[in-house]
Design a protein around this motif. Structure first.
Motif, PDB file in Angstrom:
ATOM      1  N   TYR A 205       0.812  -1.213   0.000  1.00 20.87           N
ATOM      2  CA  TYR A 205       0.000   0.000   0.000  1.00 20.87           C
ATOM      3  C   TYR A 205       0.846   1.264   0.000  1.00 20.87           C
ATOM      4  O   TYR A 205       0.505   2.248  -0.671  1.00 20.87           O
ATOM      5  CB  TYR A 205      -0.962   0.000   1.184  1.00 20.87           C
ATOM      6  CG  TYR A 205      -2.220  -0.762   0.897  1.00 20.87           C
ATOM      7  CD1 TYR A 205      -3.156  -0.275  -0.010  1.00 20.87           C
ATOM      8  CD2 TYR A 205      -2.478  -1.984   1.505  1.00 20.87           C
ATOM      9  CE1 TYR A 205      -4.314  -0.977  -0.299  1.00 20.87           C
ATOM     10  CE2 TYR A 205      -3.629  -2.692   1.225  1.00 20.87           C
ATOM     11  CZ  TYR A 205      -4.547  -2.180   0.321  1.00 20.87           C
ATOM     12  OH  TYR A 205      -5.676  -2.881   0.037  1.00 20.87           O
ATOM     13  N   ASP A 206       1.932   1.262   0.726  1.00 22.05           N
ATOM     14  CA  ASP A 206       2.814   2.428   0.727  1.00 22.05           C
ATOM     15  C   ASP A 206       3.299   2.732  -0.692  1.00 22.05           C
ATOM     16  O   ASP A 206       3.418   3.902  -1.082  1.00 22.05           O
ATOM     17  CB  ASP A 206       4.030   2.192   1.633  1.00 22.05           C
ATOM     18  CG  ASP A 206       3.679   2.321   3.109  1.00 22.05           C
ATOM     19  OD1 ASP A 206       2.582   2.829   3.418  1.00 22.05           O
ATOM     20  OD2 ASP A 206       4.502   1.894   3.940  1.00 22.05           O
ATOM     21  N   TYR A 207       3.554   1.680  -1.454  1.00 18.91           N
ATOM     22  CA  TYR A 207       4.095   1.878  -2.797  1.00 18.91           C
ATOM     23  C   TYR A 207       3.030   2.358  -3.775  1.00 18.91           C
ATOM     24  O   TYR A 207       3.264   3.297  -4.540  1.00 18.91           O
ATOM     25  CB  TYR A 207       4.738   0.583  -3.298  1.00 18.91           C
ATOM     26  CG  TYR A 207       5.600   0.805  -4.512  1.00 18.91           C
ATOM     27  CD1 TYR A 207       6.744   1.596  -4.432  1.00 18.91           C
ATOM     28  CD2 TYR A 207       5.275   0.245  -5.741  1.00 18.91           C
ATOM     29  CE1 TYR A 207       7.540   1.825  -5.543  1.00 18.91           C
ATOM     30  CE2 TYR A 207       6.056   0.472  -6.856  1.00 18.91           C
ATOM     31  CZ  TYR A 207       7.192   1.261  -6.748  1.00 18.91           C
ATOM     32  OH  TYR A 207       7.970   1.493  -7.858  1.00 18.91           O
ATOM     33  N   VAL A 208       1.861   1.734  -3.756  1.00 18.69           N
ATOM     34  CA  VAL A 208       0.850   2.098  -4.759  1.00 18.69           C
ATOM     35  C   VAL A 208       0.152   3.412  -4.422  1.00 18.69           C
ATOM     36  O   VAL A 208      -0.516   3.996  -5.285  1.00 18.69           O
ATOM     37  CB  VAL A 208      -0.198   0.979  -4.966  1.00 18.69           C
ATOM     38  CG1 VAL A 208       0.476  -0.309  -5.402  1.00 18.69           C
ATOM     39  CG2 VAL A 208      -1.048   0.758  -3.720  1.00 18.69           C
TER      40      VAL A 208
ATOM     41  N   THR B 130      -8.853  -2.661  -0.145  1.00 15.69           N
ATOM     42  CA  THR B 130      -9.283  -4.022  -0.498  1.00 15.69           C
ATOM     43  C   THR B 130      -8.387  -4.692  -1.519  1.00 15.69           C
ATOM     44  O   THR B 130      -8.676  -5.801  -1.977  1.00 15.69           O
ATOM     45  CB  THR B 130     -10.710  -3.983  -1.063  1.00 15.69           C
ATOM     46  OG1 THR B 130     -10.749  -3.078  -2.176  1.00 15.69           O
ATOM     47  CG2 THR B 130     -11.694  -3.533  -0.003  1.00 15.69           C
ATOM     48  N   LEU B 131      -7.273  -4.068  -1.886  1.00 13.71           N
ATOM     49  CA  LEU B 131      -6.457  -4.606  -2.977  1.00 13.71           C
ATOM     50  C   LEU B 131      -5.499  -5.692  -2.528  1.00 13.71           C
ATOM     51  O   LEU B 131      -5.060  -6.501  -3.334  1.00 13.71           O
ATOM     52  CB  LEU B 131      -5.652  -3.479  -3.633  1.00 13.71           C
ATOM     53  CG  LEU B 131      -6.471  -2.311  -4.162  1.00 13.71           C
ATOM     54  CD1 LEU B 131      -5.555  -1.236  -4.695  1.00 13.71           C
ATOM     55  CD2 LEU B 131      -7.435  -2.776  -5.236  1.00 13.71           C
ATOM     56  N   GLY B 132      -5.147  -5.701  -1.246  1.00 18.14           N
ATOM     57  CA  GLY B 132      -4.179  -6.664  -0.759  1.00 18.14           C
ATOM     58  C   GLY B 132      -4.775  -8.011  -0.412  1.00 18.14           C
ATOM     59  O   GLY B 132      -4.071  -8.924  -0.002  1.00 18.14           O
ATOM     60  N   ASP B 133      -6.101  -8.160  -0.580  1.00 16.49           N
ATOM     61  CA  ASP B 133      -6.732  -9.436  -0.296  1.00 16.49           C
ATOM     62  C   ASP B 133      -6.281 -10.475  -1.313  1.00 16.49           C
ATOM     63  O   ASP B 133      -6.120 -10.186  -2.490  1.00 16.49           O
ATOM     64  CB  ASP B 133      -8.265  -9.316  -0.354  1.00 16.49           C
ATOM     65  CG  ASP B 133      -8.791  -8.321   0.664  1.00 16.49           C
ATOM     66  OD1 ASP B 133      -8.086  -8.087   1.669  1.00 16.49           O
ATOM     67  OD2 ASP B 133      -9.887  -7.790   0.438  1.00 16.49           O
TER      68      ASP B 133
END
Length: 258
Positions: A114-117, A213-216
Protein backbone atom coordinates in the motif's frame (compact mmCIF):
# COMPACT_ATOMS: atom_id res chain seq x y z
CA UNK A 1 23.01 -12.13 -7.50
CA UNK A 2 21.16 -10.61 -4.58
CA UNK A 3 18.88 -13.67 -4.67
CA UNK A 4 19.52 -17.37 -5.21
CA UNK A 5 18.81 -18.40 -8.83
CA UNK A 6 16.33 -21.11 -7.81
CA UNK A 7 14.48 -18.61 -5.61
CA UNK A 8 14.06 -16.23 -8.55
CA UNK A 9 12.96 -18.99 -10.92
CA UNK A 10 10.39 -20.24 -8.41
CA UNK A 11 9.12 -16.71 -7.79
CA UNK A 12 8.68 -16.03 -11.50
CA UNK A 13 6.87 -19.33 -12.02
CA UNK A 14 4.50 -18.50 -9.15
CA UNK A 15 3.98 -14.99 -10.50
CA UNK A 16 3.16 -16.38 -13.93
CA UNK A 17 0.46 -18.56 -12.39
CA UNK A 18 -0.97 -15.74 -10.26
CA UNK A 19 -1.17 -13.26 -13.17
CA UNK A 20 -4.07 -14.56 -15.26
CA UNK A 21 -4.06 -12.19 -18.22
CA UNK A 22 -3.14 -14.49 -21.11
CA UNK A 23 -0.33 -13.75 -23.61
CA UNK A 24 2.05 -16.33 -22.15
CA UNK A 25 5.29 -17.09 -23.95
CA UNK A 26 6.24 -20.68 -24.67
CA UNK A 27 9.64 -19.75 -23.26
CA UNK A 28 10.73 -16.67 -21.35
CA UNK A 29 14.50 -16.56 -20.96
CA UNK A 30 15.81 -14.43 -18.11
CA UNK A 31 19.34 -13.07 -18.29
CA UNK A 32 20.98 -11.81 -15.12
CA UNK A 33 23.09 -8.72 -15.78
CA UNK A 34 26.06 -7.96 -13.48
CA UNK A 35 27.92 -4.65 -13.20
CA UNK A 36 28.62 -2.43 -15.06
CA UNK A 37 25.01 -2.76 -16.23
CA UNK A 38 23.05 -0.85 -13.60
CA UNK A 39 19.61 -0.59 -15.23
CA UNK A 40 16.85 -2.41 -13.31
CA UNK A 41 15.88 -4.53 -16.31
CA UNK A 42 14.49 -4.62 -19.82
CA UNK A 43 12.28 -6.86 -21.93
CA UNK A 44 13.12 -7.51 -25.54
CA UNK A 45 10.06 -6.63 -27.61
CA UNK A 46 11.20 -9.10 -30.27
CA UNK A 47 9.24 -12.33 -30.07
CA UNK A 48 10.23 -15.36 -32.13
CA UNK A 49 8.08 -18.49 -32.21
CA UNK A 50 6.64 -17.87 -28.75
CA UNK A 51 10.00 -17.08 -27.18
CA UNK A 52 11.04 -13.84 -25.56
CA UNK A 53 14.02 -12.58 -23.54
CA UNK A 54 14.46 -10.21 -20.65
CA UNK A 55 17.26 -9.18 -18.34
CA UNK A 56 17.29 -7.98 -14.74
CA UNK A 57 20.19 -6.47 -12.81
CA UNK A 58 21.92 -9.00 -10.60
CA UNK A 59 21.60 -6.79 -7.54
CA UNK A 60 17.81 -6.49 -7.73
CA UNK A 61 15.99 -8.04 -4.74
CA UNK A 62 12.69 -9.92 -4.62
CA UNK A 63 11.54 -8.50 -1.29
CA UNK A 64 10.52 -5.09 -2.60
CA UNK A 65 7.34 -3.68 -4.11
CA UNK A 66 9.54 -1.87 -6.64
CA UNK A 67 10.25 -5.27 -8.16
CA UNK A 68 12.25 -5.42 -11.40
CA UNK A 69 11.85 -9.21 -11.76
CA UNK A 70 8.06 -9.03 -11.78
CA UNK A 71 7.93 -5.72 -13.69
CA UNK A 72 9.71 -7.22 -16.69
CA UNK A 73 7.64 -10.41 -16.45
CA UNK A 74 4.44 -8.35 -16.63
CA UNK A 75 5.78 -6.61 -19.73
CA UNK A 76 6.15 -10.05 -21.31
CA UNK A 77 2.40 -10.57 -20.86
CA UNK A 78 1.38 -7.40 -22.72
CA UNK A 79 0.32 -8.40 -26.23
CA UNK A 80 -1.96 -5.43 -26.86
CA UNK A 81 -1.10 -2.28 -28.80
CA UNK A 82 -1.84 1.05 -27.15
CA UNK A 83 -3.55 3.84 -29.05
CA UNK A 84 -4.28 7.50 -28.35
CA UNK A 85 -4.17 8.48 -24.68
CA UNK A 86 -2.92 5.09 -23.45
CA UNK A 87 0.89 5.20 -23.70
CA UNK A 88 1.05 5.36 -19.90
CA UNK A 89 -0.59 1.97 -19.39
CA UNK A 90 2.43 -0.19 -20.31
CA UNK A 91 4.63 0.84 -17.41
CA UNK A 92 1.77 1.67 -15.06
CA UNK A 93 0.38 -1.88 -15.32
CA UNK A 94 3.84 -3.47 -15.14
CA UNK A 95 4.62 -1.47 -12.01
CA UNK A 96 1.24 -2.08 -10.38
CA UNK A 97 1.22 -5.80 -10.99
CA UNK A 98 4.87 -6.11 -10.00
CA UNK A 99 3.93 -4.73 -6.58
CA UNK A 100 0.76 -6.85 -6.47
CA UNK A 101 2.70 -10.03 -7.33
CA UNK A 102 5.33 -9.20 -4.73
CA UNK A 103 2.58 -9.05 -2.11
CA UNK A 104 0.67 -12.03 -3.51
CA UNK A 105 3.86 -14.10 -3.31
CA UNK A 106 4.58 -12.97 0.28
CA UNK A 107 7.75 -11.14 -0.73
CA UNK A 108 6.48 -7.87 0.78
CA UNK A 109 3.97 -7.00 3.47
CA UNK A 110 0.51 -5.58 2.93
CA UNK A 111 1.76 -2.28 4.35
CA UNK A 112 4.70 -2.15 1.92
CA UNK A 113 2.34 -2.82 -1.00
CA UNK A 114 0.00 0.00 0.00
CA UNK A 115 2.81 2.43 0.73
CA UNK A 116 4.10 1.88 -2.80
CA UNK A 117 0.85 2.10 -4.76
CA UNK A 118 -0.30 5.17 -2.82
CA UNK A 119 2.66 7.24 -3.96
CA UNK A 120 2.20 10.99 -4.42
CA UNK A 121 5.08 11.23 -6.91
CA UNK A 122 4.14 12.85 -10.26
CA UNK A 123 0.64 13.29 -8.84
CA UNK A 124 -0.02 16.42 -10.91
CA UNK A 125 0.63 14.64 -14.23
CA UNK A 126 -2.11 14.16 -16.82
CA UNK A 127 -1.78 10.54 -17.93
CA UNK A 128 -3.70 10.97 -21.17
CA UNK A 129 -1.05 13.46 -22.32
CA UNK A 130 1.83 11.10 -21.58
CA UNK A 131 3.56 10.20 -24.84
CA UNK A 132 6.85 8.66 -23.71
CA UNK A 133 6.89 5.24 -22.08
CA UNK A 134 9.86 6.45 -20.03
CA UNK A 135 7.87 9.31 -18.48
CA UNK A 136 7.91 8.96 -14.69
CA UNK A 137 4.19 9.77 -14.64
CA UNK A 138 3.52 6.38 -16.23
CA UNK A 139 5.16 4.65 -13.29
CA UNK A 140 4.00 6.73 -10.36
CA UNK A 141 0.73 8.49 -11.12
CA UNK A 142 -0.05 5.47 -13.31
CA UNK A 143 0.39 2.92 -10.52
CA UNK A 144 -1.87 4.91 -8.20
CA UNK A 145 -4.61 5.33 -10.81
CA UNK A 146 -4.58 1.62 -11.67
CA UNK A 147 -4.66 0.63 -8.00
CA UNK A 148 -7.71 2.85 -7.49
CA UNK A 149 -9.32 1.57 -10.70
CA UNK A 150 -8.77 -2.02 -9.56
CA UNK A 151 -10.68 -1.11 -6.41
CA UNK A 152 -13.49 0.46 -8.43
CA UNK A 153 -13.92 -2.70 -10.50
CA UNK A 154 -13.77 -4.99 -7.47
CA UNK A 155 -16.38 -2.93 -5.62
CA UNK A 156 -18.74 -2.63 -8.59
CA UNK A 157 -18.58 -6.37 -9.31
CA UNK A 158 -18.73 -7.52 -5.66
CA UNK A 159 -15.24 -8.94 -6.00
CA UNK A 160 -16.07 -11.11 -9.01
CA UNK A 161 -13.87 -9.13 -11.41
CA UNK A 162 -10.71 -7.07 -11.15
CA UNK A 163 -8.39 -5.01 -13.31
CA UNK A 164 -6.96 -8.30 -14.56
CA UNK A 165 -10.19 -8.82 -16.51
CA UNK A 166 -9.53 -5.54 -18.33
CA UNK A 167 -5.95 -6.69 -19.00
CA UNK A 168 -7.29 -9.95 -20.48
CA UNK A 169 -9.67 -8.02 -22.73
CA UNK A 170 -6.92 -5.64 -23.85
CA UNK A 171 -4.71 -8.56 -24.88
CA UNK A 172 -7.62 -10.02 -26.87
CA UNK A 173 -8.63 -6.69 -28.44
CA UNK A 174 -8.29 -6.33 -32.20
CA UNK A 175 -6.43 -3.17 -33.10
CA UNK A 176 -4.95 -0.49 -30.85
CA UNK A 177 -6.54 0.11 -27.45
CA UNK A 178 -7.18 3.86 -27.26
CA UNK A 179 -8.77 5.68 -24.31
CA UNK A 180 -12.30 5.12 -25.67
CA UNK A 181 -11.74 1.38 -26.11
CA UNK A 182 -10.21 1.24 -22.63
CA UNK A 183 -13.30 2.90 -21.14
CA UNK A 184 -15.49 0.31 -22.86
CA UNK A 185 -13.41 -2.58 -21.50
CA UNK A 186 -13.51 -1.10 -18.00
CA UNK A 187 -17.31 -0.79 -18.26
CA UNK A 188 -17.58 -4.44 -19.29
CA UNK A 189 -15.50 -5.53 -16.30
CA UNK A 190 -17.21 -3.25 -13.77
CA UNK A 191 -20.71 -3.87 -15.13
CA UNK A 192 -21.39 -0.14 -15.31
CA UNK A 193 -19.78 2.92 -16.92
CA UNK A 194 -16.72 4.51 -15.36
CA UNK A 195 -16.31 7.20 -18.05
CA UNK A 196 -16.45 10.15 -15.64
CA UNK A 197 -14.00 8.48 -13.25
CA UNK A 198 -11.56 7.77 -16.08
CA UNK A 199 -11.91 11.27 -17.52
CA UNK A 200 -11.11 12.73 -14.11
CA UNK A 201 -8.08 10.66 -13.17
CA UNK A 202 -6.59 9.96 -16.59
CA UNK A 203 -7.55 13.22 -18.27
CA UNK A 204 -6.78 15.73 -15.47
CA UNK A 205 -4.28 16.22 -12.65
CA UNK A 206 -6.72 14.87 -10.03
CA UNK A 207 -5.49 12.01 -7.83
CA UNK A 208 -7.76 9.11 -6.75
CA UNK A 209 -7.91 7.50 -3.32
CA UNK A 210 -6.71 3.90 -3.14
CA UNK A 211 -9.06 1.59 -1.19
CA UNK A 212 -7.99 -0.98 1.40
CA UNK A 213 -9.28 -4.02 -0.50
CA UNK A 214 -6.46 -4.61 -2.98
CA UNK A 215 -4.18 -6.66 -0.76
CA UNK A 216 -6.73 -9.44 -0.30
CA UNK A 217 -5.74 -12.76 -1.79
CA UNK A 218 -7.69 -13.04 -5.04
CA UNK A 219 -6.32 -16.06 -6.87
CA UNK A 220 -9.18 -18.42 -5.91
CA UNK A 221 -11.83 -15.78 -6.56
CA UNK A 222 -10.37 -15.02 -9.97
CA UNK A 223 -10.00 -18.62 -11.09
CA UNK A 224 -13.53 -19.17 -12.39
CA UNK A 225 -13.92 -15.75 -14.01
CA UNK A 226 -10.57 -16.02 -15.73
CA UNK A 227 -10.59 -19.67 -16.73
CA UNK A 228 -10.85 -18.53 -20.33
CA UNK A 229 -7.38 -17.06 -19.98
CA UNK A 230 -5.91 -20.51 -19.35
CA UNK A 231 -7.59 -22.30 -22.24
CA UNK A 232 -5.05 -22.76 -24.98
CA UNK A 233 -2.23 -21.02 -23.14
CA UNK A 234 1.18 -22.60 -23.53
CA UNK A 235 2.96 -23.49 -20.31
CA UNK A 236 5.74 -21.20 -19.16
CA UNK A 237 9.29 -22.48 -19.27
CA UNK A 238 11.49 -20.26 -17.08
CA UNK A 239 15.25 -20.22 -17.53
CA UNK A 240 17.76 -18.11 -15.63
CA UNK A 241 20.87 -18.05 -17.80
CA UNK A 242 24.28 -16.98 -16.58
CA UNK A 243 26.36 -15.56 -19.41
CA UNK A 244 28.70 -13.29 -17.52
CA UNK A 245 31.27 -12.82 -20.26
CA UNK A 246 28.61 -11.84 -22.81
CA UNK A 247 26.71 -9.54 -20.48
CA UNK A 248 29.84 -7.86 -19.13
CA UNK A 249 30.98 -7.38 -22.72
CA UNK A 250 27.70 -5.72 -23.62
CA UNK A 251 27.88 -3.60 -20.47
CA UNK A 252 31.40 -2.48 -21.34
CA UNK A 253 30.24 -1.55 -24.82
CA UNK A 254 27.34 0.47 -23.39
CA UNK A 255 29.72 2.22 -21.00
CA UNK A 256 32.04 3.17 -23.85
CA UNK A 257 29.14 4.48 -25.88
CA UNK A 258 28.10 6.75 -22.99
Amino acid sequence: MAELPDTVADALAEASDDLRVGARNERLTVFVAPAPIDAPGKLSRAQVEGRQDMYVGAGRPLDTADNAWFHEHVHSRQSYETGSGMAWFDDASAEYYAAWLAHEGDHVSREAFYDYVRTDEASDAVLRDTESVTDSASYFKGIRVLAALDGEIRDASDGERTLQDVFVAMNAHEGPVDDEAFATLVEEAAGEPRDEWLATYIGTDAVPAVPDTLGDRTTDRLAAAQLRDEVGDASLVGAVLFVSALVVGVGTLLTRRD
